[in-house]
Motif scaffolding. Structure first.
Motif, PDB file in Angstrom:
ATOM      1  N   UNK A 234       0.821  -1.209   0.000  1.00  7.02           N
ATOM      2  CA  UNK A 234       0.000   0.000   0.000  1.00  7.02           C
ATOM      3  C   UNK A 234       0.861   1.267   0.000  1.00  7.02           C
ATOM      4  N   UNK A 235       0.232   2.412  -0.186  1.00  5.39           N
ATOM      5  CA  UNK A 235       0.900   3.708  -0.050  1.00  5.39           C
ATOM      6  C   UNK A 235       1.377   3.853   1.396  1.00  5.39           C
ATOM      7  N   UNK A 236       2.552   4.408   1.601  1.00  6.88           N
ATOM      8  CA  UNK A 236       3.076   4.613   2.950  1.00  6.88           C
ATOM      9  C   UNK A 236       2.241   5.631   3.705  1.00  6.88           C
ATOM     10  N   UNK A 237       1.442   5.145   4.650  1.00  2.70           N
ATOM     11  CA  UNK A 237       0.491   6.024   5.346  1.00  2.70           C
ATOM     12  C   UNK A 237      -0.153   5.183   6.442  1.00  2.70           C
ATOM     13  N   UNK A 238      -0.028   5.615   7.696  1.00  6.89           N
ATOM     14  CA  UNK A 238      -0.569   4.814   8.806  1.00  6.89           C
ATOM     15  C   UNK A 238      -2.023   5.143   9.124  1.00  6.89           C
ATOM     16  N   UNK A 239      -2.632   6.025   8.324  1.00  6.01           N
ATOM     17  CA  UNK A 239      -4.005   6.415   8.623  1.00  6.01           C
ATOM     18  C   UNK A 239      -4.981   5.899   7.559  1.00  6.01           C
ATOM     19  N   UNK A 240      -4.959   6.525   6.403  1.00  9.06           N
ATOM     20  CA  UNK A 240      -6.025   6.346   5.414  1.00  9.06           C
ATOM     21  C   UNK A 240      -6.192   4.921   4.887  1.00  9.06           C
ATOM     22  N   UNK A 241      -5.119   4.170   4.602  1.00  6.13           N
ATOM     23  CA  UNK A 241      -5.326   2.831   4.048  1.00  6.13           C
ATOM     24  C   UNK A 241      -6.131   1.905   4.968  1.00  6.13           C
TER      25      UNK A 241
ATOM     26  N   UNK B 112       5.014  27.904  12.772  1.00 12.14           N
ATOM     27  CA  UNK B 112       5.634  26.852  11.957  1.00 12.14           C
ATOM     28  C   UNK B 112       4.781  25.594  11.994  1.00 12.14           C
ATOM     29  N   UNK B 113       4.618  24.964  10.848  1.00 14.10           N
ATOM     30  CA  UNK B 113       3.841  23.739  10.715  1.00 14.10           C
ATOM     31  C   UNK B 113       4.819  22.606  10.391  1.00 14.10           C
ATOM     32  N   UNK B 114       4.973  21.694  11.345  1.00  9.77           N
ATOM     33  CA  UNK B 114       5.935  20.583  11.175  1.00  9.77           C
ATOM     34  C   UNK B 114       5.222  19.346  10.631  1.00  9.77           C
ATOM     35  N   UNK B 115       5.663  18.890   9.472  1.00  8.76           N
ATOM     36  CA  UNK B 115       5.041  17.725   8.838  1.00  8.76           C
ATOM     37  C   UNK B 115       6.079  16.654   8.537  1.00  8.76           C
ATOM     38  N   UNK B 116       5.653  15.387   8.612  1.00  6.84           N
ATOM     39  CA  UNK B 116       6.538  14.256   8.285  1.00  6.84           C
ATOM     40  C   UNK B 116       5.768  12.949   8.419  1.00  6.84           C
ATOM     41  N   UNK B 117       6.428  11.849   8.093  1.00 11.83           N
ATOM     42  CA  UNK B 117       5.918  10.504   8.368  1.00 11.83           C
ATOM     43  C   UNK B 117       5.745  10.323   9.877  1.00 11.83           C
ATOM     44  N   UNK B 118       4.987   9.318  10.294  1.00 13.71           N
ATOM     45  CA  UNK B 118       5.009   8.958  11.709  1.00 13.71           C
ATOM     46  C   UNK B 118       6.425   8.502  12.095  1.00 13.71           C
ATOM     47  N   UNK B 119       6.901   8.932  13.254  1.00 16.46           N
ATOM     48  CA  UNK B 119       8.175   8.418  13.751  1.00 16.46           C
ATOM     49  C   UNK B 119       9.422   9.045  13.172  1.00 16.46           C
ATOM     50  N   UNK B 120       9.280  10.166  12.469  1.00 14.05           N
ATOM     51  CA  UNK B 120      10.459  10.833  11.909  1.00 14.05           C
ATOM     52  C   UNK B 120      11.216  11.621  12.970  1.00 14.05           C
TER      53      UNK B 120
ATOM     54  N   UNK C  84       3.361  35.612  22.413  1.00 11.37           N
ATOM     55  CA  UNK C  84       4.267  34.565  21.924  1.00 11.37           C
ATOM     56  C   UNK C  84       5.199  35.103  20.836  1.00 11.37           C
ATOM     57  N   UNK C  85       6.418  34.539  20.792  1.00 16.58           N
ATOM     58  CA  UNK C  85       7.315  34.797  19.665  1.00 16.58           C
ATOM     59  C   UNK C  85       7.152  33.709  18.604  1.00 16.58           C
ATOM     60  N   UNK C  86       6.958  32.473  19.073  1.00 19.08           N
ATOM     61  CA  UNK C  86       6.858  31.322  18.169  1.00 19.08           C
ATOM     62  C   UNK C  86       5.678  30.442  18.565  1.00 19.08           C
ATOM     63  N   UNK C  87       4.966  29.974  17.568  1.00 18.03           N
ATOM     64  CA  UNK C  87       3.984  28.923  17.802  1.00 18.03           C
ATOM     65  C   UNK C  87       4.311  27.774  16.849  1.00 18.03           C
ATOM     66  N   UNK C  88       4.598  26.601  17.422  1.00 18.01           N
ATOM     67  CA  UNK C  88       4.885  25.416  16.604  1.00 18.01           C
ATOM     68  C   UNK C  88       3.632  24.551  16.524  1.00 18.01           C
ATOM     69  N   UNK C  89       3.319  24.115  15.327  1.00 25.82           N
ATOM     70  CA  UNK C  89       2.217  23.175  15.157  1.00 25.82           C
ATOM     71  C   UNK C  89       2.810  21.864  14.660  1.00 25.82           C
ATOM     72  N   UNK C  90       2.690  20.829  15.473  1.00 24.31           N
ATOM     73  CA  UNK C  90       3.166  19.507  15.049  1.00 24.31           C
ATOM     74  C   UNK C  90       1.990  18.763  14.442  1.00 24.31           C
ATOM     75  N   UNK C  91       2.052  18.525  13.148  1.00 27.67           N
ATOM     76  CA  UNK C  91       0.934  17.909  12.444  1.00 27.67           C
ATOM     77  C   UNK C  91       0.844  16.403  12.730  1.00 27.67           C
ATOM     78  N   UNK C  92      -0.233  15.784  12.292  1.00 30.55           N
ATOM     79  CA  UNK C  92      -0.367  14.329  12.353  1.00 30.55           C
ATOM     80  C   UNK C  92       0.721  13.710  11.471  1.00 30.55           C
ATOM     81  N   UNK C  93       1.305  12.609  11.902  1.00 26.89           N
ATOM     82  CA  UNK C  93       2.340  11.939  11.109  1.00 26.89           C
ATOM     83  C   UNK C  93       1.745  11.343   9.841  1.00 26.89           C
ATOM     84  N   UNK C  94       2.053  11.968   8.703  1.00 29.33           N
ATOM     85  CA  UNK C  94       1.426  11.568   7.434  1.00 29.33           C
ATOM     86  C   UNK C  94       2.083  12.403   6.346  1.00 29.33           C
ATOM     87  N   UNK C  95       2.697  11.766   5.378  1.00 31.95           N
ATOM     88  CA  UNK C  95       3.407  12.506   4.318  1.00 31.95           C
ATOM     89  C   UNK C  95       2.508  12.881   3.145  1.00 31.95           C
TER      90      UNK C  95
END
Lengths: 223, 223
Positions: free
Chosen positions: A124-131, B35-43, B117-128
């Motif tokens: 599958x596509x690398x994705x721990x949610x949608x699939x 800042x919006x931080x995005x990546x795979x789960x576990x990066x 605030x000077x910075x607000x970080x948003x850590x997104x759901x792990x999903x590329x």
């Protein structure tokens, strides 16, 4: 708008479930065991599959693979070195494979007939949610978790782990450098999916492959 | 059904864009860098953020974080040890954060005012995949890629890398054991997003943190 989304989503999944039921029936008629491999990007689905295809073919089994990615045919090219027939599905932005994509790619697969296969692997596509929501008619859903990702992933992505029939922990060769807490990972997987069969593997060292292939053969034999 | 999905999707994203524009205006009025931080789960989004919050606070900067996960408040609890205000957003099955979730959680955040605030970080759901389509009004979108995931991820998930303003390579301490091909990773990132600023970091050794925090301070200063 929320109600419309929920309704439409329900409609999409219902249509997918119907198509998946059709696929499941055709897999059964053909006597092929179909596995759906799901995980984060970079967990090592392709590496596990590469080894698996080689091991199965060495034992005389007939295996093929469909591999999903948003873009590139890197994985298909890599997997073809095993000698197995492999077809790439590019989803172009879609975050999962669905039953319709599988059906289309099976129909038009020149030289590959389900009835002549023992195993069909779907990466599958690398994705721990949608699939997790899209049934592909598979007999076994396999969720992969690498030791580099953190032991808490089953708790954070419960739907995926809960819908899986088997779990494969990958990259065990990196357990030391990563400070992987094996007991915690096993505990978390079992918390979400009690009693699930878990394999601990490394595509680098080949660890755990014997048990994994034995499991596949036994599951195939039960069909 | 496909046309209806496309139309509805367009409607959802349009509504999100409008809400994001409102958020962007309120961030600007408050003088906060988001800042919006995005990546795979576990990066390693949380690990990077943990160090970043500590470093920024040690320099007297005021930083806060919103963290998205399907389930659990593990990340929020972990990040709060930095002393910064942190709020967990649980999406319960939704594969991304959207502007509405951010707005709601900012509105009801007791004791935290954007203007302070000077910075607000948003850590997104792990999903590329999915988070790439949802503007959160951020000033800087940061995509993370760990050395354990494979150098080809930018090519396989081009939308995410293409929509990012900065890239952070994480877990550089594992580059050796993973056989990480640094040149190839840099080449692939640059192929999808030419000229993007790239940081090479390790939350374990602290490598690259100085450059990263300097970049944040400079970006904050330009506002």
């Amino acid at each position: 708008m929320t109600t419309r989304i929920v309704e439409l989503r329900r409609g999409i999944l219902k249509k997918n479930d119907e198509l998946a039921a059709g696929l499941r029936a055709s897999y059964a008629a053909a006597g092929v065991l179909v596995l759906n491999l799901v995980s984060s990007p970079g967990t090592g689905k392709t590496a596990l599959l590469e080894l698996t295809l080689k091991e199965l073919r060495a034992r005389g089994a007939r295996a093929a693979a469909l591999v999903g990615d948003l873009e590139t045919d890197n994985d298909a090219r890599r997997l073809r070195t095993s000698g197995a027939p492999v077809r790439q599905i590019n989803t172009h932005g879609i975050c999962h494979l669905d039953a319709e994509m599988i059906g289309k790619h099976l129909d038009g697969w020149e030289g590959v007939a389900l009835g002549r296969l023992d195993y069909l692997f779907i990466e599958n596509v690398g994705n721990l949610v949608c699939p997790s929501s899209y049934d592909l008619g598979e007999g076994i859903r396999v969720v992969l978790l690498s030791v580099t990702e953190g032991e808490d992933k089953p708790l954070k992505y419960p739907t995926m782990f809960n819908s899986a029939d088997a779990a494969v922990i990958t990259k065990m060769d990196l357990a030391g450098p990563c400070g992987f807490d094996r007991e915690l990972a096993l505990k978390n997987i079992n918390e979400i999916r009690p009693g699930i069969r878990i394999f601990e593997t490394s595509a680098k060292t080949g660890a755990g492959m014997k048990e994994w292939v034995k499991y596949l053969a036994a599951a195939r034999g039960r069909r």
